[in-house]
Design an enzyme around this catalytic site. Sequence first.
Site, PDB file in Angstrom:
ATOM      1  N   TRP A  43       0.809  -1.218   0.000  1.00 44.74           N
ATOM      2  CA  TRP A  43       0.000   0.000   0.000  1.00 44.74           C
ATOM      3  C   TRP A  43       0.845   1.272   0.000  1.00 44.74           C
ATOM      4  O   TRP A  43       0.332   2.349  -0.215  1.00 44.74           O
ATOM      5  CB  TRP A  43      -0.913   0.014   1.242  1.00 44.74           C
ATOM      6  N   LYS A  66      -2.732  -8.552  -7.323  1.00 48.94           N
ATOM      7  CA  LYS A  66      -3.526  -8.274  -6.112  1.00 48.94           C
ATOM      8  C   LYS A  66      -2.916  -7.048  -5.460  1.00 48.94           C
ATOM      9  O   LYS A  66      -1.774  -7.086  -5.002  1.00 48.94           O
ATOM     10  CB  LYS A  66      -3.504  -9.439  -5.119  1.00 48.94           C
ATOM     11  N   GLU A  75      -5.258  -4.235   0.171  1.00 49.72           N
ATOM     12  CA  GLU A  75      -6.676  -3.936   0.398  1.00 49.72           C
ATOM     13  C   GLU A  75      -6.883  -2.525   0.957  1.00 49.72           C
ATOM     14  O   GLU A  75      -8.007  -2.023   0.971  1.00 49.72           O
ATOM     15  CB  GLU A  75      -7.296  -4.994   1.327  1.00 49.72           C
ATOM     16  N   GLY A 126       6.557  -6.373  -0.440  1.00 49.09           N
ATOM     17  CA  GLY A 126       5.872  -6.375   0.842  1.00 49.09           C
ATOM     18  C   GLY A 126       6.845  -6.576   1.980  1.00 49.09           C
ATOM     19  O   GLY A 126       8.057  -6.374   1.837  1.00 49.09           O
ATOM     20  N   SER A 127       6.305  -6.991   3.099  1.00 54.81           N
ATOM     21  CA  SER A 127       7.124  -7.137   4.296  1.00 54.81           C
ATOM     22  C   SER A 127       7.933  -8.439   4.250  1.00 54.81           C
ATOM     23  O   SER A 127       7.602  -9.366   3.506  1.00 54.81           O
ATOM     24  CB  SER A 127       6.219  -7.133   5.523  1.00 54.81           C
ATOM     25  N   GLU A 150      10.627  -8.384  -3.293  1.00 52.98           N
ATOM     26  CA  GLU A 150      11.107  -7.038  -2.929  1.00 52.98           C
ATOM     27  C   GLU A 150      10.567  -6.760  -1.540  1.00 52.98           C
ATOM     28  O   GLU A 150       9.385  -6.451  -1.384  1.00 52.98           O
ATOM     29  CB  GLU A 150      10.567  -5.987  -3.909  1.00 52.98           C
ATOM     30  N   LEU A 151      11.416  -6.873  -0.539  1.00 51.06           N
ATOM     31  CA  LEU A 151      10.900  -6.843   0.831  1.00 51.06           C
ATOM     32  C   LEU A 151      11.373  -5.603   1.589  1.00 51.06           C
ATOM     33  O   LEU A 151      11.754  -4.614   0.989  1.00 51.06           O
ATOM     34  CB  LEU A 151      11.278  -8.154   1.519  1.00 51.06           C
ATOM     35  N   CYS A 172      10.372   1.702   1.624  1.00 49.56           N
ATOM     36  CA  CYS A 172      11.331   0.610   1.890  1.00 49.56           C
ATOM     37  C   CYS A 172      12.775   1.091   1.728  1.00 49.56           C
ATOM     38  O   CYS A 172      13.678   0.551   2.358  1.00 49.56           O
ATOM     39  CB  CYS A 172      11.055  -0.555   0.960  1.00 49.56           C
TER      40      CYS A 172
HETATM   41  P1  NAD Z   1       2.608  -6.685   3.476  1.00 49.79           P
HETATM   42  O1  NAD Z   1       3.651  -7.724   3.396  1.00 49.79           O
HETATM   43  O2  NAD Z   1       1.698  -6.679   4.656  1.00 49.79           O
HETATM   44  O3  NAD Z   1       1.654  -6.750   2.188  1.00 49.79           O
HETATM   45  C1  NAD Z   1       2.164  -6.892   0.878  1.00 49.79           C
HETATM   46  C2  NAD Z   1       1.140  -7.681   0.064  1.00 49.79           C
HETATM   47  O4  NAD Z   1       0.995  -8.963   0.641  1.00 49.79           O
HETATM   48  C3  NAD Z   1      -0.246  -7.044   0.054  1.00 49.79           C
HETATM   49  O5  NAD Z   1      -0.844  -7.294  -1.197  1.00 49.79           O
HETATM   50  C4  NAD Z   1      -0.961  -7.792   1.156  1.00 49.79           C
HETATM   51  O6  NAD Z   1      -2.364  -7.820   1.004  1.00 49.79           O
HETATM   52  C5  NAD Z   1      -0.355  -9.180   1.018  1.00 49.79           C
HETATM   53  N1  NAD Z   1      -0.422  -9.937   2.273  1.00 49.79           N
HETATM   54  C6  NAD Z   1      -0.418  -9.448   3.538  1.00 49.79           C
HETATM   55  N2  NAD Z   1      -0.499 -10.446   4.435  1.00 49.79           N
HETATM   56  C7  NAD Z   1      -0.548 -11.593   3.730  1.00 49.79           C
HETATM   57  C8  NAD Z   1      -0.624 -12.971   4.074  1.00 49.79           C
HETATM   58  N3  NAD Z   1      -0.678 -13.376   5.336  1.00 49.79           N
HETATM   59  N4  NAD Z   1      -0.636 -13.868   3.081  1.00 49.79           N
HETATM   60  C9  NAD Z   1      -0.565 -13.476   1.798  1.00 49.79           C
HETATM   61  N5  NAD Z   1      -0.496 -12.203   1.396  1.00 49.79           N
HETATM   62  C10 NAD Z   1      -0.482 -11.265   2.349  1.00 49.79           C
HETATM   63  O7  NAD Z   1       3.361  -5.320   3.270  1.00 49.79           O
HETATM   64  P2  NAD Z   1       2.746  -3.881   3.388  1.00 49.79           P
HETATM   65  O8  NAD Z   1       2.510  -3.612   4.833  1.00 49.79           O
HETATM   66  O9  NAD Z   1       1.612  -3.715   2.420  1.00 49.79           O
HETATM   67  O10 NAD Z   1       3.957  -2.990   2.848  1.00 49.79           O
HETATM   68  C11 NAD Z   1       4.979  -2.574   3.650  1.00 49.79           C
HETATM   69  C12 NAD Z   1       6.184  -3.462   3.516  1.00 49.79           C
HETATM   70  O11 NAD Z   1       6.560  -3.565   2.163  1.00 49.79           O
HETATM   71  C13 NAD Z   1       7.393  -2.897   4.240  1.00 49.79           C
HETATM   72  O12 NAD Z   1       8.086  -3.914   4.890  1.00 49.79           O
HETATM   73  C14 NAD Z   1       8.222  -2.323   3.112  1.00 49.79           C
HETATM   74  O13 NAD Z   1       9.587  -2.196   3.402  1.00 49.79           O
HETATM   75  C15 NAD Z   1       7.952  -3.282   2.024  1.00 49.79           C
HETATM   76  N6  NAD Z   1       8.222  -2.659   0.746  1.00 49.79           N
HETATM   77  C16 NAD Z   1       9.288  -3.101   0.023  1.00 49.79           C
HETATM   78  C17 NAD Z   1       9.567  -2.530  -1.188  1.00 49.79           C
HETATM   79  C18 NAD Z   1      10.705  -3.016  -2.040  1.00 49.79           C
HETATM   80  O14 NAD Z   1      10.693  -2.746  -3.222  1.00 49.79           O
HETATM   81  N7  NAD Z   1      11.674  -3.734  -1.518  1.00 49.79           N
HETATM   82  C19 NAD Z   1       8.789  -1.478  -1.677  1.00 49.79           C
HETATM   83  C20 NAD Z   1       7.718  -1.044  -0.906  1.00 49.79           C
HETATM   84  C21 NAD Z   1       7.439  -1.659   0.309  1.00 49.79           C
END
Ligand code: NAD
Length: 479
Positions: A148, A172, A175, A225-226, A247-248, A281
């Site tokens: 997000w 996806k 949300e 994501g995370s 990409e975390l 990130c």
């Molecule tokens: P998140 O991991 O919670 O969510 C990322 C995606 O995964 C979303 O689509 C979410 O709905 C989905 N998701 C969440 N929980 C899930 C589960 N249990 N099972 C399957 N899918 C699931 O991350 P976030 O909070 O949306 O974003 C922030 C994180 O993303 C931070 O850690 C940030 O550093 C990282 N990030 C990394 C980069 C990069 O390029 N390295 C860029 C932006 C953000």
Amino acid sequence: MYDTPAMFIAGEWIDSRASSGAVKNPANGEVLGSFPHAGPADLERAVDAAEAGLRDWRALMPAERCAVLARAAGLLRDRIEEIARIVTLEQGKPLAEARGEVLGAARLLDWDAVAGRHIYGQVVPSDAGSRVTVVYEPIGVVAGFAPWNFPLSSSVRKIGSALAAGCSVILKTAEKTPATGTALVRCLADAGIPRGVVGLVFGEPAAISEFLIGAPAVRMITLTGSVGVGKLLAAQAGAQMKPSLMELGGHAPVIICDDVDAAAVGRLAAGTKFRNAGQICTAPSRFIVHDDVYEPFVESFVEATRSLRVGDGMDAATTMGPLTNPDRCEAMERMIADAQGRAATVRTGGHRIGNRGNFFEPTVLTDVDVEAEVMRDEPFGPVAPIVRFDDLDKAVALANAVPYGLAAYAFTNSATRAGMLAERIESGGLAINQFVGSMPESPFGGVKDSGYGREGGCEGVRAFLTSKSVFHRYAAPSS
Ligand code: NAD
């Protein structure tokens, strides 16, 4: 004012469902709208459509595919005001930053549109008397999961290169930001992308990822994501023998040497750290400053921080918006209390603002214990810890002391020091004397827990290709 989020499945828009979730404006907690949940039947249809779309899309000439991407980039630019407003309403960043994100997303698509025209094969000199050619083919249907914090540009990262490679994609979005995903996919649909080549779904994240990763037609997973979710999805993909691109999170160190104008660097650093309320990130997030320039750095950093205007991103005067997720305010309080408990000083900020919206004061902590939580875990919010160093080797050791390795920054006018830092810092990227986290034309990604695989640059499209070696003997055996 707020567009209804809609899923895009098999070329059809779906915007209403009994099972749906609410999207809230992080600036005031008000419900902006609701988004439909994808159930198993929707996902099955999306996968079937993507499989059929893959056949049509890969059969097009690269120029035709890339023209669609370039048109979509143009539509993003044409719709900058309406899309930026959606980003700000859903995610909270100031409108000016949201406009920057729209332009950045368009540049990423432009790059993909160029990179997709340069997928060259190889002719390999062979010792075995056959002609060996290597051709690169799209890997297949890709499932992309976007966060997000950069709901538009991260989503483009999930789909642009895959499309340029000739893959079809099911995206996806997070949300919290579904309408931004809808706006992006509308640009692709209006640019003429064939039916089924792009799908968009949202709902229960774990159920959707489990379904898509398990679907036999889906051949690759890409997530921004995370770290926690990355490890989960990578394990699921691994169990299915499917490659993934991860990409975390990051926790970027910034090393400031004693040979720079520390006050100027401090001002620049504060301006960068609090962009998107620190929810980036690649945000500079651990400031490691030489003893001799520590005070001027801190003073200018604190002054620049105090000059920020925290407020609703829709207000033109706002320079820092709310946190997207209400939980992050508690995380900030926890990290600050932990650092204070270890003798850190709060030089400015430190508190939540009001009780409406997720506003938090931009906060500067000095003389932070290196074992404090804020030094070890990604803060993903507006808290900046600053520590001292007296020896560059120790600064490097501290920079490398976390499990993350995404972005890193260093400020020095010494070419020798810059060279040493470029060799020794463990990260996917290092910016010297500037805050540049990524650009379309260079590969972007992390090491260690920050993930694997690269987006952008020449690597971006390659990640979604698989090679096929063709060993060709010109004449069939004869007796
Ligand atoms: P998140 O991991 O919670 O969510 C990322 C995606 O995964 C979303 O689509 C979410 O709905 C989905 N998701 C969440 N929980 C899930 C589960 N249990 N099972 C399957 N899918 C699931 O991350 P976030 O909070 O949306 O974003 C922030 C994180 O993303 C931070 O850690 C940030 O550093 C990282 N990030 C990394 C980069 C990069 O390029 N390295 C860029 C932006 C953000």
